[in-house]
Design a protein around this motif. Sequence first.
Motif, PDB file in Angstrom:
ATOM      1  N   VAL A 140       0.822  -1.216  -0.005  1.00 44.02           N
ATOM      2  CA  VAL A 140      -0.026   0.087   0.044  1.00 44.02           C
ATOM      3  C   VAL A 140       0.893   1.445   0.077  1.00 44.02           C
ATOM      4  O   VAL A 140       1.996   1.355   0.313  1.00 44.02           O
ATOM      5  CB  VAL A 140      -0.745   0.193   1.142  1.00 44.02           C
ATOM      6  N   GLN A 141       0.374   2.225  -0.533  1.00 42.97           N
ATOM      7  CA  GLN A 141       1.008   3.559  -0.481  1.00 42.97           C
ATOM      8  C   GLN A 141       1.048   4.013   1.179  1.00 42.97           C
ATOM      9  O   GLN A 141       0.064   3.770   1.848  1.00 42.97           O
ATOM     10  CB  GLN A 141       0.395   4.800  -1.319  1.00 42.97           C
ATOM     11  N   GLY A 159      -1.047  -9.724   9.055  1.00 39.57           N
ATOM     12  CA  GLY A 159      -0.088 -10.018  10.089  1.00 39.57           C
ATOM     13  C   GLY A 159      -0.311  -9.199  11.488  1.00 39.57           C
ATOM     14  O   GLY A 159      -1.301  -8.739  11.621  1.00 39.57           O
ATOM     15  N   LYS A 160       0.887  -9.531  12.197  1.00 37.51           N
ATOM     16  CA  LYS A 160       0.765  -8.529  13.587  1.00 37.51           C
ATOM     17  C   LYS A 160       0.972  -7.248  13.337  1.00 37.51           C
ATOM     18  O   LYS A 160       1.862  -6.815  12.410  1.00 37.51           O
ATOM     19  CB  LYS A 160       1.626  -9.219  14.629  1.00 37.51           C
ATOM     20  N   PHE A 161       0.439  -6.212  14.230  1.00 36.91           N
ATOM     21  CA  PHE A 161       0.798  -4.949  14.524  1.00 36.91           C
ATOM     22  C   PHE A 161       2.156  -4.572  15.230  1.00 36.91           C
ATOM     23  O   PHE A 161       2.120  -5.023  16.243  1.00 36.91           O
ATOM     24  CB  PHE A 161      -0.458  -4.288  14.969  1.00 36.91           C
ATOM     25  N   GLU A 162       2.883  -3.942  14.639  1.00 37.30           N
ATOM     26  CA  GLU A 162       4.453  -3.545  15.380  1.00 37.30           C
ATOM     27  C   GLU A 162       4.020  -2.279  15.895  1.00 37.30           C
ATOM     28  O   GLU A 162       4.341  -1.230  15.213  1.00 37.30           O
ATOM     29  CB  GLU A 162       5.506  -3.786  14.465  1.00 37.30           C
ATOM     30  N   GLU A 163       3.687  -2.189  17.194  1.00 38.79           N
ATOM     31  CA  GLU A 163       3.461  -0.655  18.011  1.00 38.79           C
ATOM     32  C   GLU A 163       4.866   0.098  17.435  1.00 38.79           C
ATOM     33  O   GLU A 163       4.591   1.277  17.376  1.00 38.79           O
ATOM     34  CB  GLU A 163       3.464  -1.032  19.347  1.00 38.79           C
ATOM     35  N   GLY A 164       6.208  -0.435  17.453  1.00 42.71           N
ATOM     36  CA  GLY A 164       7.150   0.578  17.502  1.00 42.71           C
ATOM     37  C   GLY A 164       7.175   1.072  16.319  1.00 42.71           C
ATOM     38  O   GLY A 164       7.874   2.317  16.042  1.00 42.71           O
ATOM     39  N   ASN A 169       3.084  -6.325  10.269  1.00 40.47           N
ATOM     40  CA  ASN A 169       4.470  -6.869   9.775  1.00 40.47           C
ATOM     41  C   ASN A 169       4.583  -7.520   8.195  1.00 40.47           C
ATOM     42  O   ASN A 169       5.400  -7.939   7.638  1.00 40.47           O
ATOM     43  CB  ASN A 169       4.930  -7.830  10.625  1.00 40.47           C
ATOM     44  N   LYS A 170       3.199  -7.752   7.909  1.00 39.18           N
ATOM     45  CA  LYS A 170       3.110  -8.323   6.489  1.00 39.18           C
ATOM     46  C   LYS A 170       2.655  -7.779   5.597  1.00 39.18           C
ATOM     47  O   LYS A 170       2.415  -8.167   4.147  1.00 39.18           O
ATOM     48  CB  LYS A 170       2.195  -9.729   6.539  1.00 39.18           C
ATOM     49  N   ILE A 171       2.580  -6.260   5.562  1.00 40.33           N
ATOM     50  CA  ILE A 171       2.097  -5.428   4.595  1.00 40.33           C
ATOM     51  C   ILE A 171       3.465  -4.804   4.129  1.00 40.33           C
ATOM     52  O   ILE A 171       4.108  -4.130   5.100  1.00 40.33           O
ATOM     53  CB  ILE A 171       1.111  -4.260   5.039  1.00 40.33           C
TER      54      ILE A 171
END
Length: 429
Positions: A140-141, A159-164, A169-171
């Motif tokens: 995605v843009q 996938g999972k959201f990386e807070e930092g 993580n899969k986008i």
Amino acid sequence: MGGKVRRHVMANMWTKVPRNTNMENLQDNYLFPEICMREMGHIKKFPHAKLIKLGVGDTTQPIPTAISSVMSEYAQALSTIEGYEGYGAEQGHLKLRKAIAEKFYRNTSISEDEVFVSDGAQCDISRLQMLLGSNISIAVQDPTFPAYVDSSVIIGQAGKFEEGKGKYNKIEYMSCGPENNFFPDLRNTPRTDVIFFCSPNNPTGFAASRQELQQLVDFAKNNGSIIIYDSAYASYISDHHTPRSIFEIPGANQVAIEVSSFSKLAGFTGVRLGWTVVPKQLRYSNGFPVIKDYNRIVCTCFNGASNIAQAGGLACLSPLGYKALRSSISYYMNNAKMLVDTFTELNMKVYGGRNAPYLWVHFPGEKSWDIFNEILVKTHILTVPGRGFGYKGEEFLRISAFAPTEVIFEASMRLKTHFSHRRHPYVLY
């Protein structure tokens, strides 16, 4: 006593059905309901303030009579034996599909049987996600319209959201900022199965050039990817050299699907009408035509757009109707120019507002939700924080030109007053 116990047990009864874990991965509220919630809170706190809404991109000009009268006549005819119609084709009325192909794809290879009429572009994005399934990779843009990301989360692609990092993580997030003229560096972009691309872009307002779109198509062809191209704001492009459809680019019919809408073109945000183009030449890796699967999705999950809305859509594309729409589009773009001039006078960096009804205003060093709150409290103007569109949206606000001109003028005066009296590091003195 026994009755009280039973009532207590019933009040706390849970089913044994587990929650969809993909839903648990969604972050906070969807952006625009969150904006509406904050709007309601502001109204409650300042009940006598005149709130100006330049946030959610909802049209404000009435639907032209040449179009609304056709819908009204169609609705009245439904009360007669001769005029009644029930289910229509799931793919849309043939006359409307043909009119869309002739109006928007005249100089391309697209034909009416590749056009699928729908109840709006956002619904079609979800249907395309269902079509493609969870076992694909996407790009995605960044910043991006949040529906692409959130629908990817729900379907299980993200996938999972990386807070930092503020990312899933899969986008694959393709950075699109002022430093690269809001077009991704495709030389350093990893391959993904699907690329979501919006032009003119929501939220930045930038429209990709013919050369840039050719790069995108070539990139997709080389990688065997599919582009899902959102052209909902194509009618706002003023530069005659800028493509209004991905299918103006050679080879795009082998790698692209285009989603579009009558919402901003015709003020149909509440009427709900859109379309998706799936070319017959677009194939999966096994050679199977994508259009056949999309047709099955439409026939399974959709009973067709409202007959009344489709009658209105056909009226939009008549010579009289389309002329009236062009007048409304010019109205909004004049509003956008007024806002661009306002921020320019304040020596603030503003992007967009030339080929789309959105401005993308930079506030260096500021958190976008903080500046959103400051403007809301101090000027009673509702905007949208750029962070809601992704990590790269931090320090920006999206400001909509969808409002009556007198309201835009009032907003300009309030913004000038506020920022002229408040020294910010992002204002150049």
